[in-house]
Design a protein around this motif. Sequence first.
Motif, PDB file in Angstrom:
ATOM      1  N   GLN A  43       0.810  -1.200   0.000  1.00 33.95           N
ATOM      2  CA  GLN A  43       0.000   0.000   0.000  1.00 33.95           C
ATOM      3  C   GLN A  43       0.851   1.261   0.000  1.00 33.95           C
ATOM      4  O   GLN A  43       2.070   1.225   0.159  1.00 33.95           O
ATOM      5  N   ILE A  44       0.168   2.377  -0.194  1.00 34.25           N
ATOM      6  CA  ILE A  44       0.770   3.703  -0.127  1.00 34.25           C
ATOM      7  C   ILE A  44       1.169   4.001   1.323  1.00 34.25           C
ATOM      8  O   ILE A  44       0.476   3.617   2.260  1.00 34.25           O
ATOM      9  N   THR A  87       3.692   7.081   3.867  1.00 33.94           N
ATOM     10  CA  THR A  87       4.670   8.152   4.041  1.00 33.94           C
ATOM     11  C   THR A  87       5.301   8.008   5.420  1.00 33.94           C
ATOM     12  O   THR A  87       4.593   7.817   6.404  1.00 33.94           O
ATOM     13  N   THR A 111      11.845  12.445   4.441  1.00 29.01           N
ATOM     14  CA  THR A 111      10.538  11.901   4.081  1.00 29.01           C
ATOM     15  C   THR A 111      10.732  10.771   3.087  1.00 29.01           C
ATOM     16  O   THR A 111      11.446  10.921   2.091  1.00 29.01           O
ATOM     17  N   VAL A 139       8.387   8.269   0.714  1.00 26.32           N
ATOM     18  CA  VAL A 139       7.040   8.079   0.185  1.00 26.32           C
ATOM     19  C   VAL A 139       7.041   6.892  -0.772  1.00 26.32           C
ATOM     20  O   VAL A 139       7.950   6.754  -1.591  1.00 26.32           O
ATOM     21  N   TYR A 140       6.034   6.040  -0.622  1.00 25.91           N
ATOM     22  CA  TYR A 140       5.774   5.052  -1.665  1.00 25.91           C
ATOM     23  C   TYR A 140       4.363   5.271  -2.183  1.00 25.91           C
ATOM     24  O   TYR A 140       3.395   5.236  -1.409  1.00 25.91           O
ATOM     25  N   ASN A 141       4.257   5.515  -3.492  1.00 25.73           N
ATOM     26  CA  ASN A 141       2.967   5.716  -4.144  1.00 25.73           C
ATOM     27  C   ASN A 141       2.636   4.454  -4.925  1.00 25.73           C
ATOM     28  O   ASN A 141       3.228   4.184  -5.968  1.00 25.73           O
ATOM     29  N   GLN A 187       5.961   4.335  -7.366  1.00 24.75           N
ATOM     30  CA  GLN A 187       7.160   5.153  -7.187  1.00 24.75           C
ATOM     31  C   GLN A 187       7.641   5.113  -5.741  1.00 24.75           C
ATOM     32  O   GLN A 187       6.843   5.167  -4.803  1.00 24.75           O
ATOM     33  N   GLN A 188       8.952   5.027  -5.560  1.00 24.51           N
ATOM     34  CA  GLN A 188       9.610   5.301  -4.294  1.00 24.51           C
ATOM     35  C   GLN A 188      10.232   6.688  -4.387  1.00 24.51           C
ATOM     36  O   GLN A 188      10.852   7.021  -5.406  1.00 24.51           O
ATOM     37  N   ALA A 233       0.058   9.218   0.687  1.00 29.66           N
ATOM     38  CA  ALA A 233       1.272   9.680   0.007  1.00 29.66           C
ATOM     39  C   ALA A 233       1.254  11.199   0.027  1.00 29.66           C
ATOM     40  O   ALA A 233       0.519  11.832  -0.731  1.00 29.66           O
ATOM     41  N   ARG A 234       2.022  11.801   0.906  1.00 32.22           N
ATOM     42  CA  ARG A 234       2.039  13.259   0.980  1.00 32.22           C
ATOM     43  C   ARG A 234       2.638  13.837  -0.286  1.00 32.22           C
ATOM     44  O   ARG A 234       3.567  13.275  -0.878  1.00 32.22           O
ATOM     45  N   THR A 235       2.112  14.987  -0.681  1.00 34.27           N
ATOM     46  CA  THR A 235       2.541  15.623  -1.914  1.00 34.27           C
ATOM     47  C   THR A 235       3.845  16.382  -1.688  1.00 34.27           C
ATOM     48  O   THR A 235       4.254  16.640  -0.543  1.00 34.27           O
TER      49      THR A 235
END
Length: 266
Positions: free
Chosen positions: A51-52, A54, A121, A123-125, A130-131, A187-189
């Motif tokens: 899953q997504i 952060t 930070t 993030v995995y989207n 994307q990592q 997933a924080r922008t």
Amino acid sequence: MNDFSGYFIGIAYGLPIPGYATATNYIRQSIDLDPTNQQYIRISYVNLNQQIFTIQLWFLIRSSASLVDFGIFSQCGSDLICLSISIHNFRVTLSFDSLRSNVSTLLGGSILSRSYWYHLTIVYNAVLRQQLIYINGKIDAIANDVTPYQGTSFGATTYIGLSSSINYPLSYSHGFIDHFTISAGVARTACQIYNDATLITYYPFDTTDALLDRSVNLIHGIAFDLTTVSSGRLQQAISFKINTSYFQAQCFPTICPSSVPVSVSP
């Protein structure tokens, strides 16, 4: 050691168990970890499987070694598949499969320095596959077409200040960690992450909890002889009733050199 919300329990390990830093902390106190004492924090299981997510934190490296493996975070299931975040030779390293040599590992581009606070930070989207690694709010490395983390929940252990891997020994943190957050399913922008890393405090001064800091740093204020009024420029505002009224907040971070620009906007 527990989660701020009170739902996730943290247990400190080591001989002696880790203490708190106050003089060189980021905000208020931070956890002080020493690898010679094999210190780390074990936290309740957080499901990051397929899953997504952060992960964010502030950290400072104290190691004097020329080459260093500095554990930040890991989650490992009974199948020995580990999500690992570490500092390897002063670069942030991210792996979804225990740093196996035959599996791609995302290596950050920045060479980190000792005795300096960094905002990290990860993030995995899962939608974009994307990592992403961000340092101080700016993108540091990105990997595309990455299969989600496949760790199983059965027997899973989750650590702060310790990284597990196949090709390397256990990697313990050497330094300070502060304001550690995990956001599963989020997933924080890039804009949010830059704001997290650079915004020190934000006081909207609205009716509900008027003196609370709305930034991620939670530097709440105190006041004397103030009232909250409804006729603010944006929603509500605080009103100074007499010339001795005041609002006060403290413990602002003092980590940046004096040459770094700072903006104050009332």
